[in-house]
Design a protein around this motif. Structure first.
Motif, short mmCIF file in Angstrom:
data_model
loop_
_atom_site.label_atom_id
_atom_site.label_comp_id
_atom_site.label_asym_id
_atom_site.label_seq_id
_atom_site.Cartn_x
_atom_site.Cartn_y
_atom_site.Cartn_z
N LEU A 52 33.27 -116.32 23.83
CA LEU A 52 33.86 -115.42 24.81
C LEU A 52 35.37 -115.59 24.93
CD1 LEU A 52 31.08 -115.72 27.50
CD2 LEU A 52 31.48 -113.85 25.96
N THR A 53 35.97 -116.32 24.00
CA THR A 53 37.43 -116.41 23.93
C THR A 53 37.84 -115.95 22.53
OG1 THR A 53 37.21 -118.69 23.27
CG2 THR A 53 37.66 -118.30 25.58
N PRO A 54 39.13 -115.75 22.28
CA PRO A 54 39.52 -115.28 20.93
C PRO A 54 39.37 -116.30 19.82
CG PRO A 54 41.18 -114.71 22.57
CD PRO A 54 40.23 -115.63 23.24
N THR A 55 38.78 -117.46 20.07
CA THR A 55 38.57 -118.46 19.02
C THR A 55 37.62 -117.89 17.95
OG1 THR A 55 38.49 -119.94 20.89
CG2 THR A 55 38.18 -120.92 18.74
N ALA A 56 37.77 -118.41 16.73
CA ALA A 56 36.82 -118.04 15.69
C ALA A 56 35.43 -118.51 16.09
CB ALA A 56 37.23 -118.67 14.37
N ASP A 57 34.46 -117.61 16.10
CA ASP A 57 33.22 -117.96 16.79
C ASP A 57 32.30 -118.82 15.93
OD1 ASP A 57 32.44 -116.12 15.00
OD2 ASP A 57 31.05 -115.10 16.34
N PHE A 58 32.54 -118.91 14.59
CA PHE A 58 31.65 -119.79 13.82
C PHE A 58 31.91 -121.26 14.16
CE2 PHE A 58 35.00 -118.12 11.06
CZ PHE A 58 35.71 -119.29 10.78
N LEU B 131 29.00 -118.39 8.74
CA LEU B 131 28.65 -119.74 9.20
C LEU B 131 28.27 -120.63 8.02
CD1 LEU B 131 28.22 -121.45 11.74
CD2 LEU B 131 25.87 -120.71 11.73
N GLY B 132 27.48 -120.08 7.09
CA GLY B 132 27.07 -120.86 5.93
C GLY B 132 28.25 -121.26 5.07
N LYS B 133 29.17 -120.31 4.84
CA LYS B 133 30.36 -120.64 4.05
C LYS B 133 31.22 -121.66 4.77
CE LYS B 133 30.75 -116.47 1.33
NZ LYS B 133 31.07 -115.06 1.49
#
Lengths: 102, 179
Positions: A52-58, B131-133
Protein backbone atom coordinates in the motif's frame (compact mmCIF):
# COMPACT_ATOMS: atom_id res chain seq x y z
CA UNK A 1 -8.33 6.69 8.32
CA UNK A 2 -6.66 5.10 5.32
CA UNK A 3 -6.22 1.46 4.40
CA UNK A 4 -2.55 1.24 5.35
CA UNK A 5 -3.36 2.42 8.88
CA UNK A 6 -6.20 -0.10 9.16
CA UNK A 7 -3.94 -2.98 8.13
CA UNK A 8 -1.22 -1.86 10.53
CA UNK A 9 -3.70 -1.61 13.38
CA UNK A 10 -4.85 -5.18 12.67
CA UNK A 11 -1.21 -6.27 12.76
CA UNK A 12 -0.74 -4.40 16.04
CA UNK A 13 -3.80 -6.18 17.44
CA UNK A 14 -2.36 -9.56 16.45
CA UNK A 15 0.96 -8.67 18.08
CA UNK A 16 -0.77 -7.64 21.31
CA UNK A 17 -2.86 -10.81 21.40
CA UNK A 18 0.28 -12.87 20.83
CA UNK A 19 2.09 -11.15 23.69
CA UNK A 20 -0.90 -11.58 26.00
CA UNK A 21 -1.14 -15.24 25.01
CA UNK A 22 2.53 -15.90 25.75
CA UNK A 23 1.97 -14.58 29.27
CA UNK A 24 -1.53 -15.98 29.84
CA UNK A 25 -1.19 -19.55 28.58
CA UNK A 26 0.11 -22.21 30.95
CA UNK A 27 1.14 -24.96 28.57
CA UNK A 28 3.85 -25.05 25.93
CA UNK A 29 1.36 -25.71 23.14
CA UNK A 30 -0.62 -22.62 24.11
CA UNK A 31 2.56 -20.55 23.96
CA UNK A 32 3.35 -22.00 20.51
CA UNK A 33 -0.11 -20.99 19.27
CA UNK A 34 0.42 -17.47 20.62
CA UNK A 35 3.80 -17.20 18.88
CA UNK A 36 2.09 -18.12 15.62
CA UNK A 37 -0.26 -15.18 16.17
CA UNK A 38 2.73 -12.88 16.66
CA UNK A 39 4.43 -14.07 13.47
CA UNK A 40 1.21 -13.76 11.48
CA UNK A 41 0.92 -10.14 12.59
CA UNK A 42 4.49 -9.52 11.48
CA UNK A 43 3.78 -10.95 8.03
CA UNK A 44 0.66 -8.86 7.67
CA UNK A 45 2.53 -5.67 8.60
CA UNK A 46 5.35 -6.38 6.12
CA UNK A 47 2.89 -7.12 3.34
CA UNK A 48 0.81 -3.99 3.98
CA UNK A 49 3.90 -1.80 4.14
CA UNK A 50 5.04 -2.98 0.72
CA UNK A 51 1.70 -3.23 -1.01
CA UNK A 52 0.00 0.00 0.00
CA UNK A 53 3.00 2.30 -0.43
CA UNK A 54 4.97 3.04 -3.62
CA UNK A 55 7.59 0.41 -2.67
CA UNK A 56 8.17 -2.43 -5.10
CA UNK A 57 5.64 -4.94 -3.88
CA UNK A 58 7.60 -8.15 -4.52
CA UNK A 59 9.84 -7.06 -1.63
CA UNK A 60 6.88 -7.39 0.71
CA UNK A 61 5.80 -10.69 -0.79
CA UNK A 62 9.33 -12.07 -0.38
CA UNK A 63 9.47 -10.87 3.23
CA UNK A 64 6.14 -12.46 4.07
CA UNK A 65 7.20 -15.74 2.49
CA UNK A 66 10.42 -15.71 4.55
CA UNK A 67 8.37 -15.10 7.72
CA UNK A 68 6.13 -18.05 6.82
CA UNK A 69 9.12 -20.34 6.27
CA UNK A 70 10.63 -19.34 9.59
CA UNK A 71 7.28 -19.92 11.32
CA UNK A 72 7.13 -23.44 9.88
CA UNK A 73 10.70 -24.20 11.04
CA UNK A 74 9.97 -22.79 14.48
CA UNK A 75 6.80 -24.86 14.84
CA UNK A 76 8.73 -28.03 13.91
CA UNK A 77 11.42 -27.42 16.53
CA UNK A 78 8.82 -26.49 19.12
CA UNK A 79 6.92 -29.73 18.52
CA UNK A 80 10.10 -31.73 19.11
CA UNK A 81 10.86 -29.76 22.29
CA UNK A 82 7.31 -30.28 23.59
CA UNK A 83 7.69 -34.01 23.01
CA UNK A 84 11.02 -34.09 24.91
CA UNK A 85 9.56 -32.11 27.82
CA UNK A 86 6.52 -34.40 27.88
CA UNK A 87 8.72 -37.50 28.10
CA UNK A 88 10.94 -36.11 30.84
CA UNK A 89 8.35 -34.43 33.04
CA UNK A 90 5.08 -36.13 32.09
CA UNK A 91 3.40 -32.74 31.93
CA UNK A 92 3.84 -29.76 29.65
CA UNK A 93 3.01 -27.02 32.12
CA UNK A 94 5.57 -24.26 32.00
CA UNK A 95 5.67 -23.74 35.76
CA UNK A 96 6.80 -27.29 36.47
CA UNK A 97 9.55 -27.34 33.88
CA UNK A 98 12.27 -26.05 36.13
CA UNK A 99 14.96 -28.71 36.00
CA UNK A 100 18.23 -28.15 34.18
CA UNK A 101 20.40 -31.09 33.35
CA UNK A 102 23.77 -30.60 31.64
CA UNK B 1 -18.06 -1.44 -5.60
CA UNK B 2 -15.85 0.34 -3.13
CA UNK B 3 -18.53 -0.05 -0.51
CA UNK B 4 -18.56 -3.81 -1.09
CA UNK B 5 -14.77 -3.90 -0.66
CA UNK B 6 -15.02 -1.97 2.60
CA UNK B 7 -17.68 -4.32 3.93
CA UNK B 8 -15.51 -7.32 3.04
CA UNK B 9 -12.52 -5.70 4.75
CA UNK B 10 -14.48 -5.06 7.94
CA UNK B 11 -15.83 -8.60 7.87
CA UNK B 12 -12.34 -10.07 7.64
CA UNK B 13 -11.03 -7.78 10.39
CA UNK B 14 -13.90 -9.00 12.57
CA UNK B 15 -12.94 -12.60 11.81
CA UNK B 16 -9.33 -11.84 12.81
CA UNK B 17 -10.37 -10.09 16.04
CA UNK B 18 -12.83 -12.79 17.14
CA UNK B 19 -10.33 -15.51 16.27
CA UNK B 20 -7.59 -13.75 18.21
CA UNK B 21 -9.72 -13.54 21.35
CA UNK B 22 -10.75 -17.20 21.04
CA UNK B 23 -7.10 -18.17 20.57
CA UNK B 24 -5.85 -16.47 23.69
CA UNK B 25 -8.70 -16.84 26.15
CA UNK B 26 -10.29 -20.22 25.31
CA UNK B 27 -9.92 -22.73 28.12
CA UNK B 28 -9.71 -25.77 25.88
CA UNK B 29 -6.49 -25.99 23.88
CA UNK B 30 -8.22 -27.54 20.85
CA UNK B 31 -10.69 -24.67 20.81
CA UNK B 32 -7.75 -22.30 21.01
CA UNK B 33 -6.20 -23.96 17.95
CA UNK B 34 -9.51 -23.57 16.13
CA UNK B 35 -9.42 -19.87 16.95
CA UNK B 36 -5.91 -19.70 15.51
CA UNK B 37 -7.12 -21.30 12.28
CA UNK B 38 -9.97 -18.78 12.13
CA UNK B 39 -7.48 -15.94 12.55
CA UNK B 40 -5.25 -17.37 9.83
CA UNK B 41 -8.17 -17.60 7.41
CA UNK B 42 -9.03 -14.00 8.20
CA UNK B 43 -5.42 -13.04 7.50
CA UNK B 44 -5.55 -14.90 4.18
CA UNK B 45 -8.65 -12.91 3.28
CA UNK B 46 -6.79 -9.70 4.13
CA UNK B 47 -3.97 -10.75 1.79
CA UNK B 48 -6.49 -11.39 -0.97
CA UNK B 49 -7.99 -7.94 -0.39
CA UNK B 50 -4.49 -6.46 -0.69
CA UNK B 51 -4.32 -7.89 -4.25
CA UNK B 52 -1.75 -10.52 -3.24
CA UNK B 53 -3.54 -13.78 -4.06
CA UNK B 54 -0.32 -15.81 -4.14
CA UNK B 55 0.54 -14.90 -0.55
CA UNK B 56 -3.05 -15.60 0.48
CA UNK B 57 -2.89 -19.08 -1.00
CA UNK B 58 0.51 -19.63 0.64
CA UNK B 59 -0.97 -18.53 3.97
CA UNK B 60 -3.70 -21.16 3.68
CA UNK B 61 -1.22 -23.80 2.47
CA UNK B 62 1.61 -23.22 4.95
CA UNK B 63 -0.11 -21.89 8.05
CA UNK B 64 -3.45 -23.67 7.95
CA UNK B 65 -2.20 -26.73 6.11
CA UNK B 66 1.17 -27.34 7.75
CA UNK B 67 1.69 -25.35 10.94
CA UNK B 68 -1.79 -25.98 12.34
CA UNK B 69 -1.46 -29.68 11.64
CA UNK B 70 1.91 -29.71 13.44
CA UNK B 71 0.33 -27.99 16.45
CA UNK B 72 -2.52 -30.47 16.35
CA UNK B 73 0.03 -33.30 16.42
CA UNK B 74 1.66 -31.66 19.43
CA UNK B 75 -1.73 -31.60 21.18
CA UNK B 76 -2.49 -35.19 20.22
CA UNK B 77 0.87 -36.53 21.41
CA UNK B 78 0.60 -34.80 24.76
CA UNK B 79 -3.11 -35.38 25.28
CA UNK B 80 -2.54 -37.03 28.63
CA UNK B 81 -0.77 -33.94 29.92
CA UNK B 82 -3.61 -31.63 28.97
CA UNK B 83 -6.13 -33.17 31.34
CA UNK B 84 -6.43 -32.18 34.96
CA UNK B 85 -5.10 -28.73 34.26
CA UNK B 86 -6.14 -27.19 37.54
CA UNK B 87 -3.05 -25.11 38.19
CA UNK B 88 -4.03 -21.66 39.31
CA UNK B 89 -2.50 -18.71 37.57
CA UNK B 90 0.07 -16.60 39.32
CA UNK B 91 -0.86 -13.08 40.28
CA UNK B 92 2.06 -11.85 38.17
CA UNK B 93 0.29 -13.29 35.13
CA UNK B 94 -2.82 -11.19 35.77
CA UNK B 95 -0.62 -8.17 36.35
CA UNK B 96 1.36 -8.66 33.11
CA UNK B 97 -1.73 -9.37 31.00
CA UNK B 98 -3.22 -6.07 32.09
CA UNK B 99 0.00 -4.12 31.75
CA UNK B 100 1.88 -5.67 28.82
CA UNK B 101 -0.35 -4.52 25.90
CA UNK B 102 -0.20 -0.90 27.03
CA UNK B 103 3.39 -0.38 25.91
CA UNK B 104 3.13 -1.51 22.24
CA UNK B 105 -0.31 0.03 21.82
CA UNK B 106 0.87 3.35 23.22
CA UNK B 107 4.22 3.55 21.42
CA UNK B 108 3.48 1.80 18.12
CA UNK B 109 -0.10 3.05 17.93
CA UNK B 110 1.00 6.63 18.48
CA UNK B 111 3.62 6.47 15.73
CA UNK B 112 1.28 4.63 13.35
CA UNK B 113 -1.49 7.19 13.69
CA UNK B 114 0.98 10.05 13.50
CA UNK B 115 3.15 8.89 10.61
CA UNK B 116 0.82 7.03 8.27
CA UNK B 117 -1.10 9.70 6.44
CA UNK B 118 -1.22 8.50 2.85
CA UNK B 119 -2.00 5.15 1.34
CA UNK B 120 -2.56 3.71 -2.10
CA UNK B 121 -6.32 3.16 -2.27
CA UNK B 122 -6.24 0.39 -4.89
CA UNK B 123 -3.10 -1.79 -4.82
CA UNK B 124 -1.93 -3.18 -8.14
CA UNK B 125 -1.77 -6.91 -8.63
CA UNK B 126 1.70 -8.19 -9.42
CA UNK B 127 2.63 -11.34 -11.25
CA UNK B 128 4.16 -14.38 -9.57
CA UNK B 129 6.83 -14.42 -12.29
CA UNK B 130 8.28 -11.19 -10.91
CA UNK B 131 8.47 -12.73 -7.45
CA UNK B 132 10.12 -15.88 -8.80
CA UNK B 133 12.72 -13.90 -10.74
CA UNK B 134 13.34 -11.79 -7.64
CA UNK B 135 13.90 -14.88 -5.51
CA UNK B 136 16.21 -16.56 -8.00
CA UNK B 137 18.04 -13.37 -8.97
CA UNK B 138 19.08 -10.83 -6.31
CA UNK B 139 17.56 -12.71 -3.38
CA UNK B 140 18.98 -16.15 -4.08
CA UNK B 141 21.08 -16.25 -0.89
CA UNK B 142 18.16 -15.69 1.56
CA UNK B 143 16.14 -18.16 -0.49
CA UNK B 144 18.79 -20.84 -0.07
CA UNK B 145 19.29 -19.94 3.59
CA UNK B 146 15.58 -20.50 4.22
CA UNK B 147 15.85 -23.99 2.80
CA UNK B 148 18.91 -24.56 5.00
CA UNK B 149 16.99 -23.37 8.08
CA UNK B 150 14.12 -25.73 7.24
CA UNK B 151 16.53 -28.63 6.75
CA UNK B 152 18.26 -27.97 10.07
CA UNK B 153 14.90 -27.64 11.84
CA UNK B 154 13.87 -31.00 10.40
CA UNK B 155 17.15 -32.63 11.47
CA UNK B 156 16.86 -31.13 14.94
CA UNK B 157 13.32 -32.41 15.32
CA UNK B 158 14.38 -35.93 14.30
CA UNK B 159 17.39 -35.90 16.65
CA UNK B 160 15.27 -34.67 19.59
CA UNK B 161 12.62 -37.24 18.77
CA UNK B 162 15.06 -40.13 18.99
CA UNK B 163 16.44 -39.01 22.32
CA UNK B 164 14.55 -41.48 24.47
CA UNK B 165 15.85 -44.46 22.59
CA UNK B 166 19.42 -43.25 23.04
CA UNK B 167 18.95 -42.76 26.79
CA UNK B 168 17.47 -46.24 27.09
CA UNK B 169 20.45 -47.71 25.25
CA UNK B 170 22.87 -45.84 27.52
CA UNK B 171 21.06 -47.19 30.57
CA UNK B 172 21.26 -50.70 29.12
CA UNK B 173 25.00 -50.28 28.55
CA UNK B 174 25.48 -49.09 32.11
CA UNK B 175 23.55 -52.06 33.45
CA UNK B 176 25.69 -54.43 31.41
CA UNK B 177 28.89 -52.83 32.67
CA UNK B 178 27.72 -53.07 36.27
CA UNK B 179 27.08 -56.76 35.83
Amino acid sequence: MNYLLIYHLVALFLMCMGLIGVVWRRTFVGILISIELLLNGAGLAIMASAKLTPTADFLGQAGTLVVMGLAAAEATIFLALVLVVFRRFGRIIVKNTNLLRG
Amino acid sequence: MERLGLITLILHILIVVVGGFITVFANNIVRSLTGLILTLFGGAGLYFLMAAPFIGIMQVLIYVGAVSVIIFFAIAFTRRAQFGLTESRKSSQYFLVCLLPILPVAVLGYFLVKEITTSIPVPQISSVQTLGKFFLGPYVLPFELISLVLLIAMMGAVILGFEKKRIQMEQLDQAKQEE
